[in-house]
Write an enzyme that holds these catalytic residues in place. Structure first.
Site, short mmCIF file in Angstrom:
data_model
loop_
_atom_site.label_atom_id
_atom_site.label_comp_id
_atom_site.label_asym_id
_atom_site.label_seq_id
_atom_site.Cartn_x
_atom_site.Cartn_y
_atom_site.Cartn_z
N GLU A 80 20.75 -10.45 2.66
CA GLU A 80 21.87 -10.04 1.84
C GLU A 80 23.16 -10.73 2.30
O GLU A 80 23.28 -11.20 3.43
CB GLU A 80 22.05 -8.52 1.90
CG GLU A 80 23.17 -7.94 1.03
CD GLU A 80 23.06 -8.29 -0.46
OE1 GLU A 80 23.16 -9.50 -0.79
OE2 GLU A 80 22.94 -7.37 -1.28
N HIS A 111 14.96 -4.83 -2.94
CA HIS A 111 14.38 -3.75 -2.14
C HIS A 111 14.64 -2.40 -2.80
O HIS A 111 15.56 -2.23 -3.62
CB HIS A 111 14.94 -3.76 -0.72
CG HIS A 111 16.41 -3.41 -0.64
ND1 HIS A 111 16.87 -2.12 -0.76
CD2 HIS A 111 17.50 -4.19 -0.46
CE1 HIS A 111 18.18 -2.10 -0.65
NE2 HIS A 111 18.59 -3.34 -0.48
#
Length: 255
Positions: free
Chosen positions: A113, A13
């Site tokens: 994550e 990202h």
């Protein structure tokens, strides 16, 4: 005869305020910065297209983290999907005509994550200071030690290994080694996630222990994984991939 060797693109990202400051950002969901959005758009323009590294018509599936920062990154890459993304409504979706890809999108916690637990929202120097105050070793290595109150390396391995197996079984095995004239080059997959989990994904792609992870991945960066010798049993990290050109294109002097 040219044969198909599918690829797996991993996309981190774009920049956030916490990635700028070095804070560990796991379960906390914070937006991209305005500069992060601009950089991801630029990455899309540079790398996504029929004559680029990521060829939308060759993509067959996209996996994305549940976190908004990853989903927004996928939107900004401008892949040109046929349908709205799972988090979008029809009214907020502007389709391209014709769409650039038929790839479907799966939102999966498998590529969320690393759960940093007690280390969420703090920097590596702060983690070392915290451990010192707890009379713990400052020689902390996430790849070896994991995070107290969060995930262990073994838990990370379990979820990325399962995703890799899914990609290979569903999308890569059916096309690898087959003539391009049959597959039209289809078979590429994209995975949009986060820094630590994507580095873990890459090292597990080639079957190595997490403690051998010596990769870096910038915010908004794109990496490529594939196979040697058109063989599903020889997964590899593709250090440099060429852009796609059609037959007869790219020869100087030809009009």
């Amino acid at each position: 005869m040219t044969v198909t060797t599918p690829r797996c693109f991993i996309v981190r990202h774009g920049e956030t305020e916490w990635s700028l400051s070095g804070k560990h950002t796991g379960t906390t969901d914070i937006p991209l910065t305005s500069n992060g959005e601009k950089r991801v758009r630029a990455t899309g323009r540079a790398l996504v297209g029929d004559d680029r590294l990521v060829v939308p018509k060759q993509l067959v599936h996209i996996y994305v983290s549940p976190r908004h920062r990853a989903q927004r990154t996928l939107e900004l890459l401008d892949i040109g999907c046929h349908d709205p993304f799972p988090w979008q409504t029809s009214s907020s979706f502007t389709p391209q005509t014709p769409p650039r890809t038929d790839a479907r999108v799966t939102v999966t916690p498998a590529i969320a994550e690393w759960d940093y637990g007690d280390y969420e929202g703090i920097t590596s120097p702060s983690i070392r200071a915290l451990r010192r105050s707890q009379n713990l070793s400052e020689n902390w290595d996430i790849w070896r030690d994991g995070c107290p109150g969060g995930e262990s390396p073994q838990q990370i391995i379990a979820r990325v290994d399962a995703l890799i197996a899914d990609i290979r079984e569903k999308y890569h095995k059916p096309v690898i080694g087959r003539p391009m004239s049959e597959t039209k080059g289809k078979g590429d997959v994209m995975v949009v996630g986060h820094g630590h989990i994507l580095r873990a994904f890459a090292i597990r792609w080639i079957g190595k222990p997490l403690t051998e992870t010596a990769f870096l991945m910038e915010a908004g960066g794109v990496g490529t994984l594939s196979y040697e010798h058109h063989n599903i049993e020889e997964p590899a990290i593709l250090l440099g991939g060429g852009f796609v050109v059609g037959e007869g294109e790219g020869e100087e002097g030809k009009k």
